[in-house]
Design a protein around this motif. Structure first.
Motif, PDB file in Angstrom:
ATOM      1  N   ALA A 158     -16.032   4.163 -12.636  1.00  0.00           N
ATOM      2  CA  ALA A 158     -15.885   3.597 -11.294  1.00  0.00           C
ATOM      3  C   ALA A 158     -14.423   3.619 -10.860  1.00  0.00           C
ATOM      4  N   ILE A 159     -13.526   3.323 -11.794  1.00  0.00           N
ATOM      5  CA  ILE A 159     -12.093   3.352 -11.468  1.00  0.00           C
ATOM      6  C   ILE A 159     -11.666   4.770 -11.094  1.00  0.00           C
ATOM      7  N   ALA A 160     -12.132   5.749 -11.867  1.00  0.00           N
ATOM      8  CA  ALA A 160     -11.784   7.142 -11.569  1.00  0.00           C
ATOM      9  C   ALA A 160     -12.346   7.573 -10.218  1.00  0.00           C
ATOM     10  N   ARG A 161     -13.603   7.169  -9.935  1.00  0.00           N
ATOM     11  CA  ARG A 161     -14.225   7.537  -8.663  1.00  0.00           C
ATOM     12  C   ARG A 161     -13.457   6.949  -7.488  1.00  0.00           C
ATOM     13  N   GLU A 162     -13.095   5.666  -7.616  1.00  0.00           N
ATOM     14  CA  GLU A 162     -12.391   5.019  -6.515  1.00  0.00           C
ATOM     15  C   GLU A 162     -10.974   5.558  -6.361  1.00  0.00           C
ATOM     16  N   ALA A 163     -10.375   5.983  -7.451  1.00  0.00           N
ATOM     17  CA  ALA A 163      -9.038   6.577  -7.346  1.00  0.00           C
ATOM     18  C   ALA A 163      -9.071   7.845  -6.513  1.00  0.00           C
ATOM     19  N   LEU A 164     -10.167   8.599  -6.608  1.00  0.00           N
ATOM     20  CA  LEU A 164     -10.281   9.848  -5.865  1.00  0.00           C
ATOM     21  C   LEU A 164     -10.516   9.622  -4.376  1.00  0.00           C
ATOM     22  N   ARG A 165     -11.036   8.441  -4.011  1.00  0.00           N
ATOM     23  CA  ARG A 165     -11.271   8.166  -2.587  1.00  0.00           C
ATOM     24  C   ARG A 165     -10.423   6.996  -2.085  1.00  0.00           C
ATOM     25  N   GLN A 166      -9.225   6.888  -2.660  1.00  0.00           N
ATOM     26  CA  GLN A 166      -8.221   5.927  -2.201  1.00  0.00           C
ATOM     27  C   GLN A 166      -8.701   4.473  -2.284  1.00  0.00           C
ATOM     28  N   HIS A 167      -9.564   4.194  -3.223  1.00  0.00           N
ATOM     29  CA  HIS A 167     -10.057   2.836  -3.478  1.00  0.00           C
ATOM     30  C   HIS A 167     -10.698   2.210  -2.235  1.00  0.00           C
ATOM     31  N   THR A 168     -11.388   3.009  -1.483  1.00  0.00           N
ATOM     32  CA  THR A 168     -12.039   2.509  -0.267  1.00  0.00           C
ATOM     33  C   THR A 168     -13.472   2.051  -0.506  1.00  0.00           C
ATOM     34  N   GLY A 169     -13.997   2.277  -1.706  1.00  0.00           N
ATOM     35  CA  GLY A 169     -15.402   1.973  -1.947  1.00  0.00           C
ATOM     36  C   GLY A 169     -15.668   0.665  -2.656  1.00  0.00           C
ATOM     37  N   TRP A 170     -14.611  -0.072  -3.009  1.00  0.00           N
ATOM     38  CA  TRP A 170     -14.845  -1.343  -3.693  1.00  0.00           C
ATOM     39  C   TRP A 170     -15.497  -2.343  -2.744  1.00  0.00           C
ATOM     40  N   LYS A 171     -16.505  -3.056  -3.236  1.00  0.00           N
ATOM     41  CA  LYS A 171     -17.160  -4.104  -2.461  1.00  0.00           C
ATOM     42  C   LYS A 171     -16.654  -5.468  -2.914  1.00  0.00           C
ATOM     43  N   ARG A 172     -16.888  -6.477  -2.104  1.00  0.00           N
ATOM     44  CA  ARG A 172     -16.499  -7.832  -2.478  1.00  0.00           C
ATOM     45  C   ARG A 172     -17.203  -8.230  -3.775  1.00  0.00           C
ATOM     46  N   ALA A 173     -16.476  -8.965  -4.624  1.00  0.00           N
ATOM     47  CA  ALA A 173     -17.040  -9.346  -5.919  1.00  0.00           C
ATOM     48  C   ALA A 173     -18.256 -10.253  -5.753  1.00  0.00           C
ATOM     49  N   TRP A 174     -18.242 -11.110  -4.736  1.00  0.00           N
ATOM     50  CA  TRP A 174     -19.421 -11.936  -4.457  1.00  0.00           C
ATOM     51  C   TRP A 174     -19.533 -12.135  -2.952  1.00  0.00           C
ATOM     52  N   ALA A 175     -20.757 -12.332  -2.503  1.00  0.00           N
ATOM     53  CA  ALA A 175     -21.022 -12.499  -1.076  1.00  0.00           C
ATOM     54  C   ALA A 175     -20.724 -13.930  -0.641  1.00  0.00           C
ATOM     55  N   SER A 176     -20.554 -14.113   0.670  1.00  0.00           N
ATOM     56  CA  SER A 176     -20.319 -15.442   1.242  1.00  0.00           C
ATOM     57  C   SER A 176     -21.343 -15.690   2.349  1.00  0.00           C
TER      58      SER A 176
END
Length: 421
Positions: free
Chosen positions: A14-32
């Motif tokens: 996941a870290i490698a994947r997000e590094a390739l797309r400028q870390h734009t795909g991370w979601k919030r750790a928990w919803a509100s």
């Protein structure tokens, strides 16, 4: 339950994947999410104990229609205001079983939650600086061996080998030996709360912050709802897991708890190079110390001498604690303090927790951990989840009911829990 956006699994891929797309795909750790009108279970308190209770309700019993409500921010109470010590070297059998369950769960908690809690089994030493402490700690070692908790007695020379910066020959309190638990240690306190919160959210549970409970509705001796700053929320069961404010919640529900609230303060020094790779506790002088991964010396001591609800530090406490520790660790006299803080601990008469049903049907309480709440988080959540799910306590919680105070069945941990944690 409605679908909740999942944070996804953390991994090197996941870290490698997000590094390739400028870390734009991370979601919030928990919803509100906004609260629903009703839940099967409401857990009041989004600290480590409350979140662990919710997590094990889902994992062990499949109960995910759960709301965890918090008057402030997640992990902003005692969970984020402690000195991160983990140990299970308690004298009484019920205590040792509960804390050892927690310690054993901590060992694999990062893998279980898919979240690095930075667990560090660096070992823990409780110094004996009087003849009385020698007798007491040796007794604990024998009890621990019978309980299946691995501890041992170290002589002064063995201690010096493990803690080179220690001064064995203090003029008031020389170091005469110590109780050593090799599998004790520390973890990142914030990460424990964050990891549990992320896992609960992924199961579809609702974590609702800035939602203060203002009242508890009951009917015919049974809980019906809680009134909050975000409106009325109905429930079948209510778990009160709010540490120092437990007595206020209990009063809203119409019963009293045998606890008192008092501040426990701690401080950290400026960061320095590695000099101590174990946790050291010195009960005689009311101080304990470890070194964080950032190099800070994490220092704590005894509770305030009066009941209060403050979360701030005081210069008096800094002076008392540091003065006591300088004799045993002379090098800290040259350090500058970086920051200090306080947490509100809930103390029972026997210095053991309460995991219990209450006089109101459907309400369960988890409190009274005093100065030892952080080390117990996974075991506390495990036992509390079983109590809430089944309505009766399991083996871990059976001896910690409210009725023990009426019946005189105290679990006296004053020596283990009354001073240093």
């Amino acid at each position: 339950m409605p679908d909740t956006p999942r944070a996804g699994r953390y991994s090197v891929f996941a870290i490698a994947r997000e590094a390739l797309r400028q870390h734009t795909g991370w979601k919030r750790a928990w919803a509100s999410p906004e609260p629903k009108a009703r839940y099967k279970v409401i857990v009041v308190g989004a600290g480590g104990h409350g979140l662990a209770t919710a997590y094990y309700l889902g994992k062990n019993f499949g109960i995910t229609d759960v709301a965890v409500i918090e008057k402030g921010w997640l992990g902003g109470g005692n969970t984020g205001r402690n000195t991160t010590i983990i140990r299970s070297n308690y004298l009484q059998d019920p205590s040792a079983a509960l804390y050892e369950k927690a310690r054993s769960l901590y060992e694999n908690l990062s893998q279980d939650l898919n979240y690095n809690i930075m667990f560090s089994p660096r070992g823990l030493i409780m110094l004996a600086q009087t003849e009385h402490e020698i007798r007491g700690y040796k007794r604990t070692v024998y009890a621990n061996n019978l309980q299946g908790v691995a501890t041992e007695w170290l002589d002064p020379q063995q201690l010096k080998a493990k803690v080179p910066i220690i001064n064995l020959d203090g003029p008031r309190y020389p170091v005469l030996g110590g109780l050593y638990q090799a599998r004790g240690g520390t973890a990142r306190h914030d990460a424990v709360a964050w990891g549990y919160a992320r896992a609960c959210s992924d199961m579809g549970m609702h974590i609702i912050q800035n939602c203060e409970v203002t009242g508890v509705e009951t009917e015919a001796g049974q809980v019906r709802a809680v009134n909050t700053s975000k409106g009325r929320i109905g429930c079948d069961k209510l778990a009160i897991v709010v540490a120092g404010h437990s007595s206020q919640l209990a009063e809203m529900a119409g019963f009293r708890l045998p606890i008192e609230s008092v501040a426990l303060q701690a401080l950290v020094s400026e960061p320095i190079k590695p000099c101590m790779d174990v946790v050291v506790m010195a009960n005689t002088v009311h101080g304990y110390m470890s070194q964080s991964d950032k190099g800070e010396m994490v220092i704590g001591g005894g509770t305030d001498g009066f009941n209060n609800f403050t979360q701030r530090g005081s210069w008096q406490h800094v002076e008392e604690t540091v003065r006591a520790l300088i004799e045993t660790f002379p090098m800290i006299s040259r350090l500058k303090m970086l920051r200090q803080w306080g947490g509100i601990v809930d103390m029972t008469g026997d210095r053991s927790p309460i995991l219990s049903t209450t006089p109101v049907g459907g309400i369960f309480v988890n409190c009274g951990w005093g100065t030892g709440g952080f080390k117990a988080i996974p075991g506390s959540g495990w036992a509390m989840a079983e109590l809430v799910a089944k309505g009766t306590p399991g083996p871990l919680a059976a001896d910690f009911g409210l009725n023990r105070f009426r019946e005189g069945r105290f679990i006296d941990e004053s020596v283990a829990a009354g001073v240093a944690h």
